[in-house]
Scaffold this active site. Structure first.
Site, PDB file in Angstrom:
ATOM      1  N   ALA A  73       0.949  -1.298  -0.172  1.00 35.46           N
ATOM      2  CA  ALA A  73       0.000   0.003  -0.014  1.00 35.46           C
ATOM      3  C   ALA A  73       0.808   1.178   0.040  1.00 35.46           C
ATOM      4  CB  ALA A  73      -0.881  -0.040   1.176  1.00 35.46           C
ATOM      5  N   GLN A  75       1.069   3.552   2.073  1.00 41.22           N
ATOM      6  CA  GLN A  75       1.635   3.827   3.312  1.00 41.22           C
ATOM      7  C   GLN A  75       2.321   2.534   3.830  1.00 41.22           C
ATOM      8  OE1 GLN A  75       2.448   6.375   4.935  1.00 41.22           O
ATOM      9  NE2 GLN A  75       1.132   7.867   3.552  1.00 41.22           N
ATOM     10  N   SER A  76       2.744   1.838   2.966  1.00 39.43           N
ATOM     11  CA  SER A  76       3.281   0.542   3.690  1.00 39.43           C
ATOM     12  C   SER A  76       4.808   0.912   4.343  1.00 39.43           C
ATOM     13  CB  SER A  76       3.756  -0.554   2.134  1.00 39.43           C
ATOM     14  OG  SER A  76       4.610  -1.317   2.537  1.00 39.43           O
ATOM     15  N   ASN A  77       4.901   0.223   5.432  1.00 35.72           N
ATOM     16  CA  ASN A  77       6.125   0.389   6.234  1.00 35.72           C
ATOM     17  C   ASN A  77       7.161  -0.613   5.627  1.00 35.72           C
ATOM     18  OD1 ASN A  77       4.938   2.000   8.592  1.00 35.72           O
ATOM     19  ND2 ASN A  77       3.670  -0.014   8.633  1.00 35.72           N
ATOM     20  N   CYS A  79       7.607  -1.437   2.274  1.00 36.64           N
ATOM     21  CA  CYS A  79       8.239  -0.542   1.200  1.00 36.64           C
ATOM     22  C   CYS A  79       9.189   0.248   1.723  1.00 36.64           C
ATOM     23  CB  CYS A  79       7.071  -0.111   0.376  1.00 36.64           C
ATOM     24  SG  CYS A  79       5.966  -1.214  -0.612  1.00 36.64           S
TER      25      CYS A  79
END
Ligand SMILES: *Cc1c(COP(=O)(O)O)cnc(C)c1O
Length: 338
Positions: A73, A75-77, A79
């Site tokens: 997503a 807001q992926s942590n 990534c």
């Protein structure tokens, strides 16, 4: 289990602290509550994915990769931490990102670009507009991989959340580390609780608890999908990982402790319980949770403590998996509750 046998890079500050939540314990009056500070793993604001990435980037370097590709997503942590880890080891990083609840250019998506990753954005329908045709996330990734290979590059794919057999080693390692800390501190842990999404974290916790024959329950708190969807996936990842490393462990659906009662309206959508839980830990202990994962998991754990669910004679450990950069894109949802 000899973790030193597997390719690994150094990314995190370890051991992360195992701290007693004295004020919270006093306030709730249940088991002694501790917190494992995996929000303090150190790399680019920290979080659980950095533990998995020690092994995933280790494997990528072992295979002579020069580019890593991952997805998640906006807001992926995962990534964000992948971008940081790739940069540190001189690898290019491409991130395929789908929209999430917040549309702000802030938090993780901003950090992804700051860390030098290339972003490929997917539209609302989960499709990327790529050279005239609409493509699914998987097809987008396949195309990027093929393009890179055609250019003579050696890309390495890291699945969503870094959740495969290799990534799971990170949380086998965390569990061993935590058990050793608990032994040094003279505490006996009954249950450990963490937010469970793509499953690699809980898989590592389950296998770690079992290879150490610790008897600790590894409780996953859902943040996205229902138990009926998640439990079979967790069971499969546990069995595949056990087989891959020849651990001789096997799992049925009933062996997986996963609770989907605290998801609220869905992935990344703020719930009142989450906001109250984030506020509670901030105002009792000065520790900040995140709105998408640890906030919802903590809300669930608090509710279960209040209902007398956990053995009060043993310590209860909350695994703080990080995610705090996403908190800032949720400030307006919090405001009316502060
Ligand atoms: C990814 C993530 C989780 C869930 O971990 P999985 O291994 O995907 O289940 C929990 N908390 C935070 C903050 C995360 O970023």
């Amino acid at each position: 289990m000899q973790l030193s046998k597997y390719p690994r890079v150094k990314l995190i500050h370890s051991p992360t602290p195992l701290e007693h939540l004295e004020n919270l314990t006093k306030k709730l009056g249940g088991p002694e509550i501790y917190i494992k500070r995996d929000d303090c793993t150190g790399l680019a604001f920290g979080g659980n994915k950095s533990r998995k990435l020690e092994f995933l980037i280790g494997d990528a370097l072992d295979k002579n990769a020069d580019v890593v590709i991952t997805a998640g997503a906006v807001q992926s942590n995962h990534c964000r931490q992948t971008a940081a880890a790739a940069t540190k080891f001189g690898l290019e990083c491409i991130i395929v990102a789908r929209p999430s609840w917040s549309k702000d250019y802030n938090g993780n998506i901003f950090l992804d670009e700051l860390l030098g990753a290339e972003l490929v954005l997917i539209d609302e329908d989960g499709e990327a507009l790529d050279k005239g045709g609409k493509l699914s996330m998987d097809d987008t990734i396949d195309n990027i991989m093929q393009d890179l290979k055609d250019k003579g590059k050696n890309p390495y794919f890291i699945p969503v959340g870094g959740s495969n057999q290799i990534g799971s080693l990170g949380y086998i390692s965390m569990t061993m580390e935590m058990i050793s800390q608990a032994n040094d501190m003279g505490i006996e842990i009954g249950s450990m609780v963490a937010a469970s999404g793509s499953g690699g974290t809980q898989t590592g916790m389950i296998l770690g608890a079992d290879v150490e024959k610790s008897g600790i329950d590894a409780v996953g708190m859902g943040i996205s999908s229902d138990a009926s969807v998640v439990i079979p996936k967790l069971k499969d990842l546990c069995n595949e990982t056990s087989k891959y490393y020849d651990l001789g462990l096997s799992y049925e659906d009933d062996d997986i402790i996963f609770n989907d009662n605290y998801i609220g309206e869905g992935y990344g959508i703020p719930s009142e319980e989450m906001i109250e839980a984030v506020k509670l830990l901030a105002r009792t202990e000065g520790i900040i949770l995140d709105p998408v994962y640890s906030g919802k998991a903590f809300a669930g754990m608090i509710d279960l403590v209040k209902k007398g669910h956990f053995d009060e004679s043993k310590a209860l450990v909350f695994i703080h998996t990080g995610g705090t950069p996403a908190l800032f894109v949720y400030s307006n949802s919090f405001r009316e509750y502060l």
